[in-house]
Scaffold this active site. Structure first.
Site, PDB file in Angstrom:
ATOM      1  N   ASP A 167      -5.393  -3.318  -2.954  1.00 53.68           N
ATOM      2  CA  ASP A 167      -4.541  -3.079  -1.785  1.00 53.68           C
ATOM      3  C   ASP A 167      -4.021  -4.360  -1.133  1.00 53.68           C
ATOM      4  O   ASP A 167      -4.802  -5.190  -0.660  1.00 53.68           O
ATOM      5  CB  ASP A 167      -5.340  -2.272  -0.767  1.00 53.68           C
ATOM      6  CG  ASP A 167      -4.477  -1.561   0.250  1.00 53.68           C
ATOM      7  OD1 ASP A 167      -3.439  -2.109   0.638  1.00 53.68           O
ATOM      8  OD2 ASP A 167      -4.858  -0.448   0.650  1.00 53.68           O
TER       9      ASP A 167
ATOM     10  N   SER B 182       0.843  -1.185   0.000  1.00 52.18           N
ATOM     11  CA  SER B 182       0.000   0.000   0.000  1.00 52.18           C
ATOM     12  C   SER B 182       0.887   1.247   0.000  1.00 52.18           C
ATOM     13  O   SER B 182       1.809   1.327  -0.806  1.00 52.18           O
ATOM     14  CB  SER B 182      -0.964  -0.050   1.197  1.00 52.18           C
ATOM     15  OG  SER B 182      -2.040   0.827   1.013  1.00 52.18           O
TER      16      SER B 182
END
Length: 296
Positions: free
Chosen positions: A171, A46
């Site tokens: 993500d 991320s």
């Protein structure tokens, strides 16, 4: 030509994600680079993947701009860009367009490419929820790199999914570690870990509040729904594992003393204060960091 050899060869450097909380990580990153601490393996998931590329590009100034000044860019994103299908964070523009020489976040891909350190950028496949880590062998050029950073950072529902070779990714924090590339570091053979955290020590992630809504919203991509529902348990389990490694002397965890912002913070003065807090804390703890990585 600048020597880009690594001087820390037995310790994996891992950056946690956390959106704009990575302003703290960027302050730590700047101090690590300034102190000449160059690990030969770096993992990021991320927002941690953005920290990874700035660290391997040896660019402390870009690290600061990425998570401080950049938030003031008119195209950075908001609910209007979300309604247009571009995301609350204007994902394609942020990750794939702004790193060119004439753009707001120019990136020195040549330095990144010449840096011999290995890396792992983590994302999940949206259909089955499987974790995928990309390394240097997957990165032929700057666009391939930045697309994978975008994939790792794509918050489902808030940003459009990232397509790579006709596969949807999002993500990596929805993977089995909850957002830490410690599993990839172990798979690469590392037994010591320097981890830059973005939550205060003692934080625990609460249970997902609306499981039925997640399943309904992401019915086309069940891997996303499963990842969202499992993330609190996965995240907290990894925190326990890292704490155990810390007690055994195998991990140094750099927790922020305070984390006063959310992952969506946009106020540049506030972001700058968090960046500076990361710098000051890393400077204060430099003795312990150097002792852990065995540098004078």
């Amino acid at each position: 030509m600048t020597n880009l050899e690594s001087n820390v060869t037995d310790t994996a450097l891992i950056f946690e994600g956390g959106g704009m909380r990575a302003s703290y990580s960027s302050g730590v990153l700047a101090v690590l680079l300034g102190a000449g601490i160059h690990c030969d393996w770096v993992g990021g998931i991320s927002a941690g993947s953005s920290c990874l590329v700035n660290y391997l590009g040896r660019d402390a100034a870009r690290a600061e701009r990425s998570f401080v000044d950049f938030a003031a860019e008119p195209q950075f994103g908001n609910w209007r860009t979300w309604a247009q299908g571009k995301g609350v964070f204007n994902a394609e523009w942020i990750y794939e367009q702004t790193s060119a020489p004439d753009q707001p976040l120019p990136f020195d891909f040549d330095t990144f490419r010449r840096n011999p350190a290995q890396l792992a950028i983590g994302a999940i496949r949206c259909d089955d929820g499987e974790m995928v880590y990309w390394g240097r062998d997957d990165i032929d050029d700057q666009l391939a790199l930045m697309k994978r950073v975008r994939a790792s950072s794509t918050m489902p529902g808030l940003m459009p999914l990232t397509m790579i070779d006709d596969v949807a990714y999002c993500d990596g924090a929805l993977g089995p570690t909850g957002g830490f590339a410690v599993d990839a570091a172990k798979a690469a053979g590392y037994e010591k870990f320097l981890v830059v955290m973005t939550r205060e020590r003692g934080y625990r992630k609460p249970t997902a509040r609306f499981p039925a809504a997640y399943r309904a919203l992401f019915r086309r991509y069940p891997g996303i729904a499963r990842g969202l529902l499992a993330r609190p348990a996965n995240y907290n389990r990894t925190l326990d594992e890292l704490a155990q490694l810390e007690r055994a002397g195998r991990a140094l965890l750099l927790f922020p003393d305070q984390m006063p912002i959310s992952n969506s913070e946009r106020r540049v003065p506030v972001l700058r204060s968090v960046f500076r807090a990361g710098r000051k804390q890393a400077e204060r703890e430099m003795g312990a960091i150097k002792e852990f990585v065995e540098l004078p």
